[in-house]
Design an enzyme around this catalytic site. Structure first.
Site, mmCIF file in Angstrom:
data_model
loop_
_atom_site.group_PDB
_atom_site.id
_atom_site.type_symbol
_atom_site.label_atom_id
_atom_site.label_comp_id
_atom_site.label_asym_id
_atom_site.label_seq_id
_atom_site.Cartn_x
_atom_site.Cartn_y
_atom_site.Cartn_z
ATOM 1 N N GLY A 290 -27.602 -23.016 -93.457
ATOM 2 C CA GLY A 290 -27.561 -22.644 -94.872
ATOM 3 C C GLY A 290 -26.654 -23.518 -95.724
ATOM 4 N N TYR B 122 -20.440 -5.747 -99.110
ATOM 5 C CA TYR B 122 -20.650 -7.176 -99.395
ATOM 6 C C TYR B 122 -20.132 -7.539 -100.790
ATOM 7 C CZ TYR B 122 -22.890 -11.678 -100.112
ATOM 8 O OH TYR B 122 -23.111 -13.013 -100.387
#
Ligand SMILES: NC(=O)c1ccc[n+]([C@@H]2O[C@H](COP(=O)([O-])OP(=O)(O)OC[C@H]3O[C@@H](n4cnc5c(N)ncnc54)[C@H](OP(=O)(O)O)[C@@H]3O)[C@@H](O)[C@H]2O)c1
Length: 339
Positions: free
Chosen positions: A20, A199
């Site tokens: 990523g 998160y």
């Protein structure tokens, strides 16, 4: 002097560099022509790390690429890796705090359906339908998402402060998220044990720490910044969707971007642009009270925007730093590695 050729390559540590955004930060640095970079892939899985290094070496055969094994979600592992890093390098110029997790309990199809009608853009660029597990902890008793996204990196910074200060001018660059929100942060539950959004809470904490560290570290010529990659089709979310949904979401993202959704950066290369800008721009052009975001034009070209973090509160930030220091000191007292 900024921008002048250096005698030895700049040393850049990148956590979560095997895939990523972390991987493409490494690619961008190796591709950068002005300064030479030695990139250090800081990964938890040795096989993935050496596969990433092999892929990079195919593209950059003379690239300087090292590997450090670290699980940023484990305090023990971070202490151990910092000891190794200090043995190997007498200077660090860039530390990318990039590794991150987005744990997901399930995909809420009802929210997907509702949002598809009422807020299709939000469906693409927010993560509302991904329901996060609440109360997950590490084996060391820390909030799981907080440990990985925030605390492991905070320990790295504290343990590596002297080597960061040995650079003429070093930068700490956090990969945050555009979804980080003050509303998801509870000062009395800063590790977000009680939810609802570990998160987003971890990314809000990231932004606050990234800014607050400057008042402590600038005098040692260490500078801290926060960035976000936009919406990128990487493993972090797409692992939760399965193959078919992954392909569908990518197709929808490309369509959305062609219709003007600038947050849809889609590829790691695009998403890492803001990290690259913050790593390479002269420091006097950067604003430490802003977050640097990657964005895309409808035809795919990429740009970086500087965005004010409006809810930053210095007192709250200092409280948070104090809590992290207290927590770190608890672990230092019981750590086995003499660091
Ligand atoms: N993709 C997006 O749209 C998006 C949006 C906003 C922010 N971000 C942020 O971007 C950062 C990079 O994520 P990504 O999108 O590039 O996802 P990714 O491809 O899943 O990369 C995450 C990286 O972090 C590593 N990692 C996870 N937990 C770790 C741990 N405990 N110790 C060491 N490494 C660990 C992963 O390693 P493994 O391969 O071993 O799992 C992987 O290399 C994250 O901080 C994420 O929150 C992403």
């Amino acid at each position: 002097m900024e921008g002048a050729p250096t005698m030895s390559p700049k040393i850049a540590l990148i956590t979560g560099a095997n895939s990523g955004i972390g991987f493409t930060i490494a690619q961008r640095l190796l591709n950068h022509s002005t300064d030479g970079f030695r990139v250090v892939l800081c990964c938890r899985n040795r096989k993935k790390a050496s596969d990433a290094r092999d892929t990079l070496l195919k593209e950059f055969p003379s690239g300087l690429i090292d590997i450090i094994i670290v699980d940023v979600g484990s305090v023990d592992s971070v202490f151990r890796s910092c000891k190794e890093i200090k043995k190997k390098y007498d200077r660090i110029d860039l530390l990318f705090c990039n590794a991150g997790i987005f744990p997901c309990a399930y995909l809420d199809w009802w929210t997907v359906a509702r949002q598809a009608i009422t807020d299709p853009k939000g469906l693409l660029i927010e993560s509302t339908p991904l329901i996060q597990p609440v109360g997950a902890t590490t084996s060391e008793g820390l909030g799981e998402t907080f440990a990985c996204n925030v605390f492991g990196h905070y320990i790295m910074i504290r343990q590596l402060e002297d080597v960061l200060a040995s650079s003429d001018q070093s930068r700490i660059i956090w990969t945050s998220s555009r979804t980080a929100k003050r509303d998801d942060y509870n000062p009395s539950d800063y590790q977000c044990f009680r939810g609802p959004s570990p998160y987003e809470s971890s990314k809000y904490v990231t932004d606050v720490i990234a800014i607050a560290l400057n008042s402590r570290l600038n005098k040692r010529n260490i500078h801290s910044f926060t960035t976000h990659p936009g919406v990128v089709a990487t493993n972090i979310v797409y692992d939760h969707l399965g193959w078919a949904m992954d392909k569908t979401m990518k197709a929808v993202l490309y369509t959305g971007r062609s219709l003007g959704i600038k947050e849809a950066t889609i590829t790691g290369w695009n998403g890492s642009y803001a990290n690259y800008v913050v790593a390479t721009e002269p420091i006097e052009n950067l604003n430490k009270f802003c977050k640097y975001g990657s964005y895309a034009k409808p035809w795919g070209s990429i740009y970086c925007l500087e965005e004010a973090i409006i809810c930053y509160d210095e007192k709250e930030a200092n409280d948070l730093l104090r809590k992290l220091d207290d927590l770190l000191n608890e672990f230092r007292k019981k750590n086995k590695y003499g660091v």
